[in-house]
Scaffold this motif. Structure first.
Motif, PDB file in Angstrom:
ATOM      1  N   PRO A  78     -35.067 -29.369  30.582  1.00  0.00           N
ATOM      2  CA  PRO A  78     -36.504 -29.273  30.259  1.00  0.00           C
ATOM      3  C   PRO A  78     -37.285 -28.258  31.551  1.00  0.00           C
ATOM      4  O   PRO A  78     -37.116 -28.164  32.538  1.00  0.00           O
ATOM      5  CB  PRO A  78     -37.170 -30.380  30.794  1.00  0.00           C
ATOM      6  N   SER A  79     -38.087 -27.247  30.841  1.00  0.00           N
ATOM      7  CA  SER A  79     -38.121 -25.929  31.547  1.00  0.00           C
ATOM      8  C   SER A  79     -39.875 -25.965  31.788  1.00  0.00           C
ATOM      9  O   SER A  79     -40.587 -26.523  30.752  1.00  0.00           O
ATOM     10  CB  SER A  79     -37.930 -24.783  31.226  1.00  0.00           C
ATOM     11  N   ASN A  80     -40.251 -25.587  32.581  1.00  0.00           N
ATOM     12  CA  ASN A  80     -41.922 -24.982  32.894  1.00  0.00           C
ATOM     13  C   ASN A  80     -41.872 -23.537  33.444  1.00  0.00           C
ATOM     14  O   ASN A  80     -41.661 -23.695  34.900  1.00  0.00           O
ATOM     15  CB  ASN A  80     -42.631 -26.068  33.647  1.00  0.00           C
ATOM     16  N   ASP A  81     -41.902 -22.405  32.772  1.00  0.00           N
ATOM     17  CA  ASP A  81     -41.615 -21.234  32.831  1.00  0.00           C
ATOM     18  C   ASP A  81     -43.032 -20.361  33.140  1.00  0.00           C
ATOM     19  O   ASP A  81     -43.489 -20.387  32.128  1.00  0.00           O
ATOM     20  CB  ASP A  81     -40.600 -20.533  32.275  1.00  0.00           C
ATOM     21  N   LEU A  82     -43.155 -19.681  34.180  1.00  0.00           N
ATOM     22  CA  LEU A  82     -44.501 -18.850  34.294  1.00  0.00           C
ATOM     23  C   LEU A  82     -43.811 -17.594  33.996  1.00  0.00           C
ATOM     24  O   LEU A  82     -43.116 -16.969  34.894  1.00  0.00           O
ATOM     25  CB  LEU A  82     -44.866 -19.032  35.556  1.00  0.00           C
ATOM     26  N   ILE A  83     -44.522 -16.751  33.095  1.00  0.00           N
ATOM     27  CA  ILE A  83     -43.943 -15.499  32.871  1.00  0.00           C
ATOM     28  C   ILE A  83     -45.583 -14.408  32.824  1.00  0.00           C
ATOM     29  O   ILE A  83     -46.627 -15.139  32.932  1.00  0.00           O
ATOM     30  CB  ILE A  83     -43.225 -15.068  31.347  1.00  0.00           C
ATOM     31  N   ALA A  84     -45.343 -13.256  33.250  1.00  0.00           N
ATOM     32  CA  ALA A  84     -46.481 -12.216  33.420  1.00  0.00           C
ATOM     33  C   ALA A  84     -46.198 -11.322  31.931  1.00  0.00           C
ATOM     34  O   ALA A  84     -45.115 -10.915  31.403  1.00  0.00           O
ATOM     35  CB  ALA A  84     -46.337 -11.605  34.421  1.00  0.00           C
ATOM     36  N   ALA A  85     -47.445 -11.448  31.182  1.00  0.00           N
ATOM     37  CA  ALA A  85     -47.262 -10.671  29.815  1.00  0.00           C
ATOM     38  C   ALA A  85     -48.277  -9.478  30.014  1.00  0.00           C
ATOM     39  O   ALA A  85     -49.500  -9.736  30.475  1.00  0.00           O
ATOM     40  CB  ALA A  85     -47.592 -11.562  28.661  1.00  0.00           C
ATOM     41  N   THR A  86     -48.021  -8.522  29.672  1.00  0.00           N
ATOM     42  CA  THR A  86     -48.681  -7.163  29.778  1.00  0.00           C
ATOM     43  C   THR A  86     -49.403  -6.752  28.329  1.00  0.00           C
ATOM     44  O   THR A  86     -48.529  -6.721  27.335  1.00  0.00           O
ATOM     45  CB  THR A  86     -47.891  -5.960  30.263  1.00  0.00           C
ATOM     46  N   VAL A  87     -50.737  -6.859  28.187  1.00  0.00           N
ATOM     47  CA  VAL A  87     -51.550  -6.445  26.983  1.00  0.00           C
ATOM     48  C   VAL A  87     -51.976  -5.168  27.179  1.00  0.00           C
ATOM     49  O   VAL A  87     -52.770  -4.829  27.958  1.00  0.00           O
ATOM     50  CB  VAL A  87     -52.360  -7.471  26.520  1.00  0.00           C
ATOM     51  N   THR A  88     -51.559  -4.366  26.402  1.00  0.00           N
ATOM     52  CA  THR A  88     -52.390  -2.716  26.217  1.00  0.00           C
ATOM     53  C   THR A  88     -52.477  -2.134  25.010  1.00  0.00           C
ATOM     54  O   THR A  88     -52.299  -2.654  23.944  1.00  0.00           O
ATOM     55  CB  THR A  88     -51.099  -2.035  26.946  1.00  0.00           C
ATOM     56  N   GLY A  89     -52.935  -1.022  25.012  1.00  0.00           N
ATOM     57  CA  GLY A  89     -53.174  -0.109  23.590  1.00  0.00           C
ATOM     58  C   GLY A  89     -54.433  -0.763  23.009  1.00  0.00           C
ATOM     59  O   GLY A  89     -55.266  -1.170  23.333  1.00  0.00           O
ATOM     60  N   ALA A  90     -53.880  -1.001  21.456  1.00  0.00           N
ATOM     61  CA  ALA A  90     -54.971  -1.421  20.555  1.00  0.00           C
ATOM     62  C   ALA A  90     -55.289  -2.878  20.645  1.00  0.00           C
ATOM     63  O   ALA A  90     -56.447  -3.230  20.114  1.00  0.00           O
ATOM     64  CB  ALA A  90     -54.477  -1.146  19.227  1.00  0.00           C
ATOM     65  N   GLU A  91     -54.583  -3.454  21.556  1.00  0.00           N
ATOM     66  CA  GLU A  91     -54.914  -5.150  21.694  1.00  0.00           C
ATOM     67  C   GLU A  91     -56.025  -5.304  22.825  1.00  0.00           C
ATOM     68  O   GLU A  91     -56.569  -6.603  22.986  1.00  0.00           O
ATOM     69  CB  GLU A  91     -53.650  -5.894  22.038  1.00  0.00           C
ATOM     70  N   THR A  92     -56.287  -4.362  23.413  1.00  0.00           N
ATOM     71  CA  THR A  92     -57.440  -4.494  24.460  1.00  0.00           C
ATOM     72  C   THR A  92     -58.528  -3.662  23.956  1.00  0.00           C
ATOM     73  O   THR A  92     -58.608  -2.715  23.252  1.00  0.00           O
ATOM     74  CB  THR A  92     -56.774  -4.037  25.931  1.00  0.00           C
ATOM     75  N   PRO A  93     -59.737  -4.082  24.442  1.00  0.00           N
ATOM     76  CA  PRO A  93     -60.992  -3.346  24.269  1.00  0.00           C
ATOM     77  C   PRO A  93     -60.952  -1.855  24.332  1.00  0.00           C
ATOM     78  O   PRO A  93     -61.419  -1.116  23.580  1.00  0.00           O
ATOM     79  CB  PRO A  93     -62.063  -4.182  25.096  1.00  0.00           C
TER      80      PRO A  93
END
Length: 296
Positions: A78-93
């Protein structure tokens, strides 16, 4: 005592931390499904993982054997994993790069206070300005109509700023409630989003509810992920549930009653949007009943 293993200790850009846990607060796998879908479409980096040993009864939440390509076997705990996700381009204002921290976890059976404190430690180390939890509950809603979303925050000022309802719930809670309490005690801002999943389709994963959570989370965090793929999955889910319902007259009649009630409310109160602000009293009553049912 820390039970966190930090895999990537690179400086982060004060990301909001978004968490979802499989288990009873994840009806239709909607909350975990929403977070897993977001993680699959963004560039991600593993940041940290939580040791499962103190938190699970492995006779209940069993590890799984996985057969590798070379024929060897590995254990998946059973896992509890923390990941960093990068959001860029058209998905940000403004097209600027935004970073989020996503915690895809499994609700523990043991040592909830210690478990919640580990996540608080993660948020503090990342200097997260906001901790958001996603959940889903079973409710009397039709699968053929937009998914109701209920949002709340323990901070009245933040609730007003984000258009959320201050939580007034009293009663038994799950790991989400314990985590919110731990964050509040640590001075961290929190928000929670819940999707309503049809009770008659409780055993079927609901990408439609996941879609509603993703859209509301996007509004909350000021991001605009392209949800076209998830929308197609939601349409397929709706067709599938409708086909199953047609095989049982009682279920079809029940769904028709729910649709009529939904449409009457829409006619009386105006168009009901998927991300509408629901009546907090009515929805909190449903959450209370859901928690009581789970405890039973």
């Amino acid at each position: 005592m820390t039970l966190i293993t930090w895999v990537d200790e690179s400086p982060r850009k004060r990301p909001a931390l978004v968490a979802a846990f499989t288990g009873w607060n994840d009806a239709g796998d909607a909350a975990s499904g929403a977070l897993a879908w977001l993680a699959s479409r963004w560039d991600t980096t593993e940041v940290a993982t939580l040791d499962p040993e103190p938190f699970y009864d492995f006779a209940d939440t069993r590890p799984r054997l996985h057969l590798e390509d070379d024929g060897s076997r590995s254990l998946i705990w059973p896992s509890n994993d923390l990941i960093a996700a990068t959001v860029t381009g058209a998905e940000t204002p403004d097209g600027a790069e935004t970073e989020l921290a996503l915690l895809v976890g499994t609700e523990p059976q043991l040592k909830w206070r210690t478990f919640a404190q580990q996540i608080v430690d993660m948020a503090q180390r990342l200097d997260s300005p906001l901790v958001v939890t996603l959940g889903a509950l079973l409710a009397d809603v039709p699968h053929t109509r937009p998914t109701p979303i209920y949002g709340s925050s323990d901070n009245p000022e933040m609730a007003a700023q984000l258009g959320l309802t201050p939580s007034s719930y009293e009663g038994p809670t799950g790991i989400v409630g314990v985590l919110h309490n731990a964050c509040a005690n640590a001075g961290l801002h929190t928000a929670s989003l819940w999707a309503a999943v049809p009770g008659y389709a409780s055993e079927i994963p609901s990408p439609k509810a996941s879609l509603a959570l993703v859209r509301r989370l996007g509004t909350l965090l000021d991001i605009s992920p392209d949800t076209s793929e998830l929308e197609e999955m939601a349409e397929g889910y709706e067709r599938h549930v409708s086909e199953l319902a047609e095989q049982a007259d009682e279920t079809s009649d029940y769904i028709a009653e729910l649709e009529s009630a939904y449409d009457r409310e829409a006619e009386e109160n105006g168009e009901i949007e998927e991300m509408r602000s629901t009546d907090p009293t009515e929805f909190v009553d449903q959450i209370e009943q859901f928690l009581r049912d789970q405890r039973s």
